[in-house]
Design an enzyme around this catalytic site. Structure first.
Site, PDB file in Angstrom:
ATOM      1  N   ALA A 297       0.828  -1.149   0.055  1.00 14.61           N
ATOM      2  CA  ALA A 297       0.145  -0.048   0.247  1.00 14.61           C
ATOM      3  C   ALA A 297       1.064   1.238  -0.096  1.00 14.61           C
ATOM      4  O   ALA A 297       0.151   2.302   0.198  1.00 14.61           O
ATOM      5  CB  ALA A 297      -0.915  -0.003   1.071  1.00 14.61           C
ATOM      6  N   ASN A 386      -2.224  -7.296  -2.756  1.00 14.92           N
ATOM      7  CA  ASN A 386      -1.785  -6.534  -4.124  1.00 14.92           C
ATOM      8  C   ASN A 386      -0.284  -6.617  -4.120  1.00 14.92           C
ATOM      9  O   ASN A 386       0.180  -6.229  -5.266  1.00 14.92           O
ATOM     10  CB  ASN A 386      -2.150  -4.966  -3.731  1.00 14.92           C
ATOM     11  CG  ASN A 386      -1.446  -4.160  -4.745  1.00 14.92           C
ATOM     12  OD1 ASN A 386      -1.705  -4.104  -6.056  1.00 14.92           O
ATOM     13  ND2 ASN A 386      -0.570  -3.179  -4.094  1.00 14.92           N
ATOM     14  N   TYR A 454       8.087 -13.801 -13.106  1.00 15.04           N
ATOM     15  CA  TYR A 454       7.079 -13.135 -12.592  1.00 15.04           C
ATOM     16  C   TYR A 454       5.857 -13.650 -13.258  1.00 15.04           C
ATOM     17  O   TYR A 454       4.804 -13.702 -12.626  1.00 15.04           O
ATOM     18  CB  TYR A 454       7.262 -11.468 -13.173  1.00 15.04           C
ATOM     19  CG  TYR A 454       6.209 -10.674 -13.002  1.00 15.04           C
ATOM     20  CD1 TYR A 454       6.012 -10.329 -11.484  1.00 15.04           C
ATOM     21  CD2 TYR A 454       5.212 -10.218 -13.856  1.00 15.04           C
ATOM     22  CE1 TYR A 454       4.699  -9.524 -11.339  1.00 15.04           C
ATOM     23  CE2 TYR A 454       4.030  -9.526 -13.651  1.00 15.04           C
ATOM     24  CZ  TYR A 454       4.039  -9.078 -12.260  1.00 15.04           C
ATOM     25  OH  TYR A 454       2.930  -8.359 -12.181  1.00 15.04           O
ATOM     26  N   VAL A 489      -0.220  -0.684 -16.121  1.00 16.00           N
ATOM     27  CA  VAL A 489      -0.573   0.346 -15.280  1.00 16.00           C
ATOM     28  C   VAL A 489       0.637   1.501 -15.132  1.00 16.00           C
ATOM     29  O   VAL A 489       1.636   0.959 -14.932  1.00 16.00           O
ATOM     30  CB  VAL A 489      -0.903  -0.371 -14.090  1.00 16.00           C
ATOM     31  CG1 VAL A 489      -1.859   0.655 -13.089  1.00 16.00           C
ATOM     32  CG2 VAL A 489      -2.078  -1.279 -14.136  1.00 16.00           C
TER      33      VAL A 489
END
Length: 543
Positions: A297, A386, A454, A489
């Site tokens: 976060a 996340n 990944y 993103v």
């Protein structure tokens, strides 16, 4: 949906079920709807019934828009002349079409070794050829009028992902074809540098006349929980309502050049039926005052998710290695959304934000955070996994330590968080908790050779998502598990990888709040609907 008010939509198969529900929802949002079907005399009655059925289930929402007009037209999708006649009427009467919802479909209860050719032909003619003719005519009409923001939505099926029953193989083949046609049209738009969108909504079992007309389906699924037509219609509204740079493919969600986020929202029913579907809604009230844990976060997606949840009244435990960055990152994410006109005030009393240090590669850190949550807040109700790490290293020359840290965070850290959250919920008797994994388009394909490890971890996350769903089924639990898989993103995560930044830095990208919106969507679905996956790309993504 405001930008669609006063514009024109064509909805096929509108004399019952999903088509009728889509028609009334679009109409109620100010869209003029041309509703077509073979049984034209049934259309107006079916649309009215769909609206009434939604009201009876408490699922009808009044809008401020002036209702659009409903035009019922006869059209057999197996006859090209009927389709061309409808488009000619639309052009002459309404000017053209801006939205096409390809809903009409046929299924025949017939096998692949003993069925008459005519059964196969009619299914192919309607489900593939009819859909393709409608799409071609709609796109040509839009291009002829200079409309560059039109939206094509195919209603697919879970059968487009797997063949469930041997005697529905041809139907499944056509729905697999629809997925290819969706991606093919996205690439056509990319080739033409167009901002048009194409989405695919792929539901599982839906309680409609379509199911009831096939005895084998009715006998198998009659007693099982299914979706309602308005569930699928709301998915259509969701993809239509995404910002211009985001494209939703529901089955879908998938979503990425205008950030063409194909959202593939894959939804599964909560009774454990092993089938997929799509649903979208906006209902966060039940989470107000409850507790969410958000990992990673201190930047990007995690920070955006944290402020979204907090603004909806959720108390957020935001964790990261860089604990000193968390509060600043959350405030920055909110300010950036405001600067892009993407911030929406809510009526909820904001939840509290608790910033805690946690390295997901260290199990002791994770256990300490859960201990603190239990002792201080009672427990967790939402987990957003996340946090992730990527290393620019290949499979033939990378140091072992690069691989180990990626595996430890992306797979083991995620799994430990999930285990601790679920055990905490079960011990407290919480049966409506929600786990959401933030994955990647790399969970579906290996985009670059030097990110294969990944990608391997993100493929693993897909398996962990489905495995947890089956665990919940085994325990007869109403908990939910969802996976949000973004394409490119625009975050610090991308910028920290030099080669990645060079390769994708100039490409269209999603914003962190796009992913946070997807998280809220999944959390806001009714208890009987689970968003299994949202695959979201920016409009115009090249791969």
């Amino acid at each position: 949906m405001e930008r669609w008010s006063g514009r024109v939509a064509l909805v096929t198969g509108a004399s019952a079920g999903i088509g009728a529900a889509v028609a009334y929802q679009l109409q109620d949002h100010g869209v003029h709807v041309v509703a077509v079907a073979r049984r034209v005399e049934k259309i107006e009655e079916a649309v009215a019934k769909a609206r009434q059925d939604a009201k009876s289930r408490g699922r009808y929402h009044e809008t401020k828009a002036k209702p659009g007009k409903l035009y019922a037209k006869k059209c057999d999708l197996a006859k090209e002349e009927d389709i061309l006649a409808v488009f000619k009427w639309i052009k002459e009467t309404l000017g053209g079409v801006d939205i096409l919802v390809n809903n009409a479909a046929l299924e025949k209860e017939s096998g692949i070794t003993d069925a008459p050719t005519e059964d196969w032909r009619i299914v192919v003619d309607v489900n593939i050829l009819g859909l393709s003719i409608c799409t071609r005519e709609a796109v040509q009409n839009m291009r002829g009028r200079g409309v560059d923001d039109g939206h094509i939505i195919h209603i697919g099926s879970v059968a487009g992902h797997n063949v469930g029953l041997h005697n529905s193989t041809m139907y499944a083949a056509t729905k697999h074809a629809v997925l290819a046609l969706t991606e093919g049209l996205r690439k056509d738009f990319l080739e033409h540098k167009s901002n048009m969108k194409v989405s695919c909504v792929t539901p599982g079992v839906v309680k409609t006349e379509f199911r009831d007309k096939l005895p084998y389906l009715k006998n198998i699924f009659d007693k099982k929980v299914g979706l309602y037509s308005e569930d699928v219609a709301e998915a259509v509204l969701y993809v239509l309502g995404t910002p211009p740079h985001v494209q939703g493919e529901a089955g879908l969600l998938d979503g990425d050049a205008v950030s063409q986020a194909r959202r593939v929202l894959t939804v599964k029913e909560m009774n454990g039926e092993d089938r997929e579907c799509v649903y979208l809604t906006d209902n966060m009230e039940r989470w107000s005052g409850r507790v969410a844990l958000v990992t990673g976060a201190s930047a990007g997606i995690g920070a955006a998710v944290a402020y979204h949840l907090q603004d909806h009244g959720v108390h957020v435990v935001a964790v990261a290695r860089r604990v000193d960055k968390i509060e600043e990152a959350v405030a920055k994410a909110k300010q950036e959304a405001k600067s892009r006109g993407r911030y929406h005030e809510t009526k909820a009393k904001p939840g509290k934000l608790y910033a805690k240090k946690c390295d997901l590669a260290k199990e002791e850190d994770i256990l300490a955070v859960f201990k603190w949550i239990k002792e201080t807040l009672g427990g967790v109700d939402i987990l957003i996994n996340n946090a992730a790490i990527a290393k620019e290293s290949g499979l033939t020359d990378a140091p072992t330590e690069d691989w180990r840290i990626v595996l430890d965070v992306n797979i083991l850290g995620l799994s430990i968080c999930t285990r601790e959250a679920v055990q905490n919920m079960r011990a407290r008797g919480v049966d409506d908790g929600h786990i959401i994994h933030i994955s990647s388009v790399n969970g579906h394909k290996v985009v670059r050779h030097n990110s294969a490890m990944y990608a391997a971890t993100k493929h693993a996350v897909m398996a962990l998502t489905e495995g947890l769903r089956k665990d919940f089924v085994e325990h007869k639990s109403n908990m939910k598990i969802s996976c949000v898989s973004p394409g490119v993103v625009k975050t610090e995560f991308r910028d920290n990888l030099p080669n990645y930044a060079v390769q994708f830095g100039k490409m269209p990208g999603l914003y962190a709040e796009d992913l946070a919106d997807a998280v809220l969507y999944a959390l806001g679905t009714p208890p009987h609907v689970q968003i299994h996956e949202i695959l979201i790309k920016p409009v115009g993504e090249a791969f």
